[in-house]
Design an enzyme around this catalytic site. Sequence first.
Site, short mmCIF file in Angstrom:
data_model
loop_
_atom_site.label_atom_id
_atom_site.label_comp_id
_atom_site.label_asym_id
_atom_site.label_seq_id
_atom_site.Cartn_x
_atom_site.Cartn_y
_atom_site.Cartn_z
N LYS A 83 -6.54 22.86 -34.69
CA LYS A 83 -7.37 24.08 -34.71
C LYS A 83 -8.09 24.22 -33.38
O LYS A 83 -8.79 23.30 -32.94
CB LYS A 83 -8.36 23.97 -35.86
CG LYS A 83 -8.94 25.27 -36.35
CD LYS A 83 -9.75 25.00 -37.63
CE LYS A 83 -10.46 26.23 -38.12
NZ LYS A 83 -11.40 25.88 -39.20
O1 G3P Z 1 -13.68 27.21 -41.33
C1 G3P Z 1 -14.00 28.41 -40.76
C2 G3P Z 1 -14.72 29.42 -41.63
O2 G3P Z 1 -14.12 29.58 -42.87
C3 G3P Z 1 -16.21 29.31 -41.66
O3 G3P Z 1 -16.84 30.05 -42.66
O4 G3P Z 1 -18.83 30.67 -44.02
O5 G3P Z 1 -19.11 29.18 -42.02
O6 G3P Z 1 -18.62 31.59 -41.73
P1 G3P Z 1 -18.43 30.39 -42.60
#
Ligand code: G3P
Length: 214
Positions: A83
């Site tokens: 990633k």
């Molecule tokens: O892993 C990346 C993503 O899904 C992060 O989500 O909720 O931290 O914006 P969030």
Amino acid sequence: MELYVDTANLDEIKKAADLGVLDGVTTNPSLIAKEGIDYGERLAEICEVVSGPVSAEVIATDYQGMMAEAATRIGIAENIVIKLPCTADGVRACKSLADQGVRTNMTLCFQPLQAWMVAKAGAFLVSPFIGRIDDIGQDGMDLIHQIRQAYDAHGYQTKLLAASIRHPKHMLDCLLAGADVATVPYKVIEGLLKHPLTDIGLEKFLADYAKAFS
Ligand code: G3P
């Protein structure tokens, strides 16, 4: 649409895998920090539970550092996906890794042109962040629709992985918009099967049956 769980918590990953419909896992540095465990060690544990793609995010922000981390991570298991951020160094690393046959997940995507660039670089997955766009008063789903339209119009093979999903409505919108994958926190997966009429209906079926036969 494929379903990934967005967590580095092993118990949550095991519970999601037990449902029998889990296709992969995404992690990031914040999720690993919450667990307080060595990143490589946790990735190895996750890959023992899940055979689908497991995203391992680089900490480095420069091309050389990203390539060095990728070399370490891909040795952990065959299903590791590297990633990388949607930056210039990230795109460069994506292209180099794609040329070596290594799968990448291009993260922190906030506009369709980033999605286009990483598709050209041979990304396996692109991760547009819906919730974080909603958080600043815009509509994250617009980005999903635009990437879907652009990829379909030009035949790019990069999979559209909807990320930063916060609730079941985001999931439904992604399903209808044609996202290839959605990655979601375990608590959102739990909410996907909840409906009060299911609970009420089940209770009535069982009560009727008990009344008639007991
Ligand atoms: O892993 C990346 C993503 O899904 C992060 O989500 O909720 O931290 O914006 P969030």
